[in-house]
Write an enzyme that holds these catalytic residues in place. Structure first.
Site, PDB file in Angstrom:
ATOM      1  N   LEU A  66       0.283  -1.069  -0.340  1.00  0.00           N
ATOM      2  CA  LEU A  66       0.091  -0.025  -0.346  1.00  0.00           C
ATOM      3  C   LEU A  66       1.084   1.645  -0.019  1.00  0.00           C
ATOM      4  O   LEU A  66       2.052   0.971   0.603  1.00  0.00           O
ATOM      5  CB  LEU A  66      -0.788   0.024   0.893  1.00  0.00           C
ATOM      6  CG  LEU A  66      -1.745  -1.526   1.234  1.00  0.00           C
ATOM      7  CD1 LEU A  66      -2.190  -1.381   2.812  1.00  0.00           C
ATOM      8  CD2 LEU A  66      -2.781  -0.832   0.348  1.00  0.00           C
ATOM      9  N   PRO A  67       0.165   2.421  -0.434  1.00  0.00           N
ATOM     10  CA  PRO A  67       1.674   3.692  -0.875  1.00  0.00           C
ATOM     11  C   PRO A  67       2.454   3.942   1.061  1.00  0.00           C
ATOM     12  O   PRO A  67       3.271   3.934   1.281  1.00  0.00           O
ATOM     13  CB  PRO A  67       0.116   4.963  -0.476  1.00  0.00           C
ATOM     14  CG  PRO A  67      -0.903   3.873  -1.829  1.00  0.00           C
ATOM     15  CD  PRO A  67      -1.214   2.879  -0.830  1.00  0.00           C
ATOM     16  N   THR A  96       6.933   2.245   1.112  1.00  0.00           N
ATOM     17  CA  THR A  96       8.329   3.422   2.583  1.00  0.00           C
ATOM     18  C   THR A  96       7.414   4.024   2.888  1.00  0.00           C
ATOM     19  O   THR A  96       6.464   5.140   2.618  1.00  0.00           O
ATOM     20  CB  THR A  96       9.019   4.049   0.744  1.00  0.00           C
ATOM     21  OG1 THR A  96       8.930   3.384   0.478  1.00  0.00           O
ATOM     22  CG2 THR A  96       9.677   5.082   1.793  1.00  0.00           C
ATOM     23  N   LYS A 173      14.989   1.879   3.176  1.00  0.00           N
ATOM     24  CA  LYS A 173      14.763   2.699   2.601  1.00  0.00           C
ATOM     25  C   LYS A 173      14.922   4.154   2.432  1.00  0.00           C
ATOM     26  O   LYS A 173      15.129   4.803   1.004  1.00  0.00           O
ATOM     27  CB  LYS A 173      13.061   2.486   2.579  1.00  0.00           C
ATOM     28  CG  LYS A 173      12.383   3.244   0.721  1.00  0.00           C
ATOM     29  CD  LYS A 173      13.378   2.269   0.001  1.00  0.00           C
ATOM     30  CE  LYS A 173      12.331   3.172  -1.407  1.00  0.00           C
ATOM     31  NZ  LYS A 173      11.116   2.357  -1.752  1.00  0.00           N
TER      32      LYS A 173
END
Length: 295
Positions: A66-67, A96, A173
């Site tokens: 998911l975003p 992220t 990340k």
């Protein structure tokens, strides 16, 4: 887990869909849930579930692409949420996100489920091309035994590496995005300098790509930089969020960064200029637009 875990996935967008394809090909079964019908995945053998609750109850490992965490939070609670009927569940967070926020979410679901739901963060690098090719770099954070299960599940999608405790994947990340944003901004700016100096851009980047300036990012964006085609692949506006998370880590670790403030200002400027939905190679266009002689 002594036997092969049952795997599910939610979040079948640009990244999640090719990940689902590879998971389905590698594992005995794959359970899915999505906002839109997925007839091709179902025809290939995936099992549809009608709600996040049904999905979580059917699997041992739930991969989410998911975003960000707010989108995951919306699916956790309520009568049809992931937490409503979850048994022993390993929740993999592929977005992220903020490392502290991932830890807070993990603490909450652990308490709410009385320890039955555990979390591993697993953000990835490599973009849609890497997801399609199964060459993603997969950054794992979590307890060693949980990370080992996550690595076995996600191995068909690329190279999973356990980097430390929960949140370590998100820190990795953020470091990745710091390097990517600095590189694509430098590539865009150098392209403008070379173009305005009359150089052959294709020859330039073909030559420099074989030296220290070479990178996977240059290889993947060379055509866009040379042609000026910044139609979207990895859109620039997401870098604003990613760099904010990097700034949070800098604050938490007492680090005074040198490049990060300039990178945040540049990508904020890209979004403010209405270019946020373009590919990150839009840095060439953005630098060009800053020239007072061209305005």
């Amino acid at each position: 887990m002594s036997t092969s875990p049952t795997v599910g996935i939610i979040g079948l967008g640009a990244m999640g869909r090719p990940v689902a394809d590879r998971l389905l090909a590698a594992h005995d079964s794959l359970h899915i849930h999505a906002r839109r019908p997925q007839p091709e995945l179902i025809a290939a053998g995936a099992t549809w579930t009608d709600s996040p609750r049904e999905l979580a109850a059917a699997v041992d490992v739930l991969v989410t692409f998911l975003p960000d965490l707010p989108e995951l939070e919306q699916l956790l609670d309520g009568e049809e949420g992931i937490m409503a009927d979850a048994g022993d569940l390993l929740l993999l967070i592929g977005s992220t996100s903020s490392a502290p926020a991932v830890r807070e979410l993990a603490d909450r679901v652990h308490t709410q489920s009385r320890g039955r739901v555990r979390v591993v963060d697993c953000p990835v690098s490599g973009g849609v091309d890497g997801a399609n090719a199964g060459t993603l770099s997969i950054m794992l954070g979590g307890a060693p035994e949980d990370a080992a299960v996550a690595a076995s599940v996600l191995a068909p999608c690329g190279t999973p590496v356990h980097l430390g405790p929960l949140g370590a994947g998100e820190v990795a990340k953020a470091c990745n995005q710091l390097v990517v944003s600095a590189t694509i901004l430098a590539l865009g700016e150098a392209t403008v300098l070379a173009d305005r100096s009359g150089l052959d851009l294709d020859a330039l980047w073909g030559l420099l790509g074989g030296g220290y300036a070479g990178s996977n990012l240059l290889e993947s964006r060379k055509h866009k930089l040379v042609s000026g085609d910044d139609s979207p692949s990895g859109v620039a506006k997401y870098m604003v969020k990613d760099l904010r998370f990097a700034a949070d880590i800098a604050d938490a670790t007492g680090t005074e960064p040198v490049l990060l403030p300039a990178l945040r200002a540049a990508f904020d400027g890209i979004v403010d200029a209405g270019l946020g939905d373009r590919d990150i190679a839009v840095t060439r266009r953005f630098v060009q637009s800053r020239d007072t002689q061209a305005s």
